[in-house]
Write a protein that holds these residues in place. Structure first.
Motif, short mmCIF file in Angstrom:
data_model
loop_
_atom_site.label_atom_id
_atom_site.label_comp_id
_atom_site.label_asym_id
_atom_site.label_seq_id
_atom_site.Cartn_x
_atom_site.Cartn_y
_atom_site.Cartn_z
N LEU A 1 -4.04 3.76 -12.06
CA LEU A 1 -3.20 4.97 -12.10
C LEU A 1 -1.98 4.82 -12.98
CD1 LEU A 1 -3.19 6.47 -8.51
CD2 LEU A 1 -4.44 7.19 -10.52
N SER A 2 -1.61 3.59 -13.31
CA SER A 2 -0.44 3.39 -14.16
C SER A 2 -0.67 3.96 -15.55
CB SER A 2 -0.12 1.90 -14.29
OG SER A 2 -0.02 1.33 -13.03
N PHE A 3 -1.94 4.15 -15.92
CA PHE A 3 -2.23 4.63 -17.26
C PHE A 3 -2.93 5.99 -17.24
CE2 PHE A 3 -2.06 -0.01 -17.48
CZ PHE A 3 -1.02 -0.16 -18.38
N ALA A 4 -2.90 6.66 -16.08
CA ALA A 4 -3.54 7.97 -16.00
C ALA A 4 -2.75 8.98 -16.82
CB ALA A 4 -3.58 8.42 -14.54
N ASP A 5 -3.45 10.00 -17.32
CA ASP A 5 -2.71 11.03 -18.06
C ASP A 5 -2.21 12.09 -17.09
OD1 ASP A 5 -4.64 13.62 -18.51
OD2 ASP A 5 -5.74 11.75 -18.25
N SER A 6 -1.21 12.83 -17.52
CA SER A 6 -0.53 13.78 -16.63
C SER A 6 -1.46 14.89 -16.16
CB SER A 6 0.67 14.39 -17.34
OG SER A 6 1.56 13.37 -17.67
N ALA A 7 -2.36 15.36 -17.03
CA ALA A 7 -3.26 16.45 -16.66
C ALA A 7 -4.19 16.02 -15.52
CB ALA A 7 -4.07 16.90 -17.87
N SER A 8 -4.74 14.81 -15.64
CA SER A 8 -5.61 14.29 -14.57
C SER A 8 -4.82 14.13 -13.28
CB SER A 8 -6.20 12.94 -14.97
OG SER A 8 -6.91 13.04 -16.16
N MET A 9 -3.58 13.66 -13.42
CA MET A 9 -2.75 13.44 -12.24
C MET A 9 -2.43 14.77 -11.57
SD MET A 9 -1.48 11.17 -10.37
CE MET A 9 -0.98 9.57 -11.01
N ALA A 10 -2.16 15.82 -12.36
CA ALA A 10 -1.86 17.14 -11.80
C ALA A 10 -3.05 17.64 -11.00
CB ALA A 10 -1.51 18.12 -12.91
N MET A 11 -4.27 17.47 -11.57
CA MET A 11 -5.48 17.92 -10.89
C MET A 11 -5.67 17.13 -9.59
SD MET A 11 -9.33 18.12 -12.38
CE MET A 11 -8.82 18.40 -14.08
N ALA A 12 -5.41 15.83 -9.66
CA ALA A 12 -5.61 14.97 -8.50
C ALA A 12 -4.68 15.35 -7.35
CB ALA A 12 -5.38 13.51 -8.88
N ILE A 13 -3.46 15.75 -7.69
CA ILE A 13 -2.50 16.13 -6.64
C ILE A 13 -2.83 17.51 -6.08
CG2 ILE A 13 -0.08 16.77 -6.26
CD1 ILE A 13 0.73 14.35 -7.71
N ASN A 14 -3.15 18.43 -6.99
CA ASN A 14 -3.41 19.80 -6.53
C ASN A 14 -4.66 19.91 -5.68
OD1 ASN A 14 -1.09 20.83 -7.74
ND2 ASN A 14 -2.11 21.12 -9.70
N SER A 15 -5.63 19.06 -5.92
CA SER A 15 -6.87 19.17 -5.14
C SER A 15 -6.97 18.07 -4.07
CB SER A 15 -8.08 19.12 -6.07
OG SER A 15 -8.00 18.00 -6.92
N ARG A 16 -5.80 17.61 -3.58
CA ARG A 16 -5.80 16.57 -2.55
C ARG A 16 -6.48 17.09 -1.28
NH1 ARG A 16 -0.59 18.48 -3.09
NH2 ARG A 16 0.46 19.26 -1.22
N ARG A 17 -7.03 16.15 -0.52
CA ARG A 17 -7.72 16.55 0.72
C ARG A 17 -7.10 15.86 1.92
NH1 ARG A 17 -10.81 11.80 1.30
NH2 ARG A 17 -10.93 10.75 -0.69
N THR A 18 -7.25 16.49 3.07
CA THR A 18 -6.70 15.93 4.31
C THR A 18 -7.53 14.74 4.76
OG1 THR A 18 -5.99 18.13 4.92
CG2 THR A 18 -6.01 16.48 6.67
N LEU A 19 -6.87 13.70 5.21
CA LEU A 19 -7.60 12.52 5.68
C LEU A 19 -7.87 12.65 7.17
CD1 LEU A 19 -6.07 9.35 4.01
CD2 LEU A 19 -8.29 10.37 3.62
#
Ligand SMILES: [Zn+2]
Length: 200
Positions: free
Chosen positions: A182-200
């Motif tokens: 994740l230290s080298f992830a791009d911002s667009a991928s990170m935005a998608m990852a946060i917006n589509s988070r799921r409940t554990l």
């Protein structure tokens, strides 16, 4: 291949040091070292001072572990941020990526690593001293550890530890390739990852 006899020792040493940086091969290191040698003396001194002061001038925030030049970081002291949501990351560099994605307005918590039994890294090696105390004041926790084996193990450990808390625990989702650092992830991928988070 770098021929060590080509250059005097101080230059060889500089090339070797630069080559320790991520993504820098021997040839690039050689080019950068030669380029530095062309700099003005005062510019080199300024560069050297920045390196010497780096550890002393850039510390960890006493609350979240983010990079900071004072006791508390700019995010922890920003009253405009959503104080009820905490995003847990492995290292402080990941905060900059999430911030650049513009998809998150809450607070952070930097673990300073992740669980790795093979490398003898247990919970006691992570920055967890004030973590539960912070979680008491939050309503949602986003676990943004890497989507690989150790990152998943860390996320499930934390969610188990907090199972009695009145806290919605979510995990970042699609957008980050499996096994990615994740230290080298791009911002667009990170935005998608946060917006589509799921409940554990
Ligand atoms: Zn902070």
């Amino acid at each position: 291949m770098m021929n060590e006899n080509l250059y005097p020792d101080p230059l060889n040493k500089l090339i070797k040091t630069i080559a320790r940086l991520p993504g820098i091969g021997k040839r690039t290191a050689e080019r950068l070292a030669l380029s530095l040698h062309e700099w003005q003396e005062e510019d080199l001194k300024f560069f050297g001072e920045q390196l010497i002061g780096l550890k002393a001038n850039v510390k960890s925030c006493s609350i979240c572990g983010n990079f900071s030049d004072s006791d508390k970081c700019k995010i922890c002291t920003d009253s405009q941020r959503d104080q009820t949501i905490i995003c847990v990351v492995e290292n402080a560099a990941q905060i900059a990526i999430i911030e650049k994605s513009g998809s998150y307005q809450g607070l952070y918590h930097v673990l300073g690593g992740r669980l790795s039994p093979m490398n003898n890294i247990g919970p006691e090696n992570l920055n967890l001293s004030n973590f539960k105390e912070r979680c008491l004041k939050a309503s949602e926790l986003i676990l943004a550890t890497s989507p690989d084996f150790e990152g998943e193990a860390t996320a499930s450990f934390l969610s188990q530890e907090l199972s009695d808390y009145n806290l919605e625990i979510t995990r970042i989702a699609q957008g980050i390739p499996v096994g990615a650092d994740l230290s080298f992830a791009d911002s667009a991928s990170m935005a998608m990852a946060i917006n589509s988070r799921r409940t554990l």
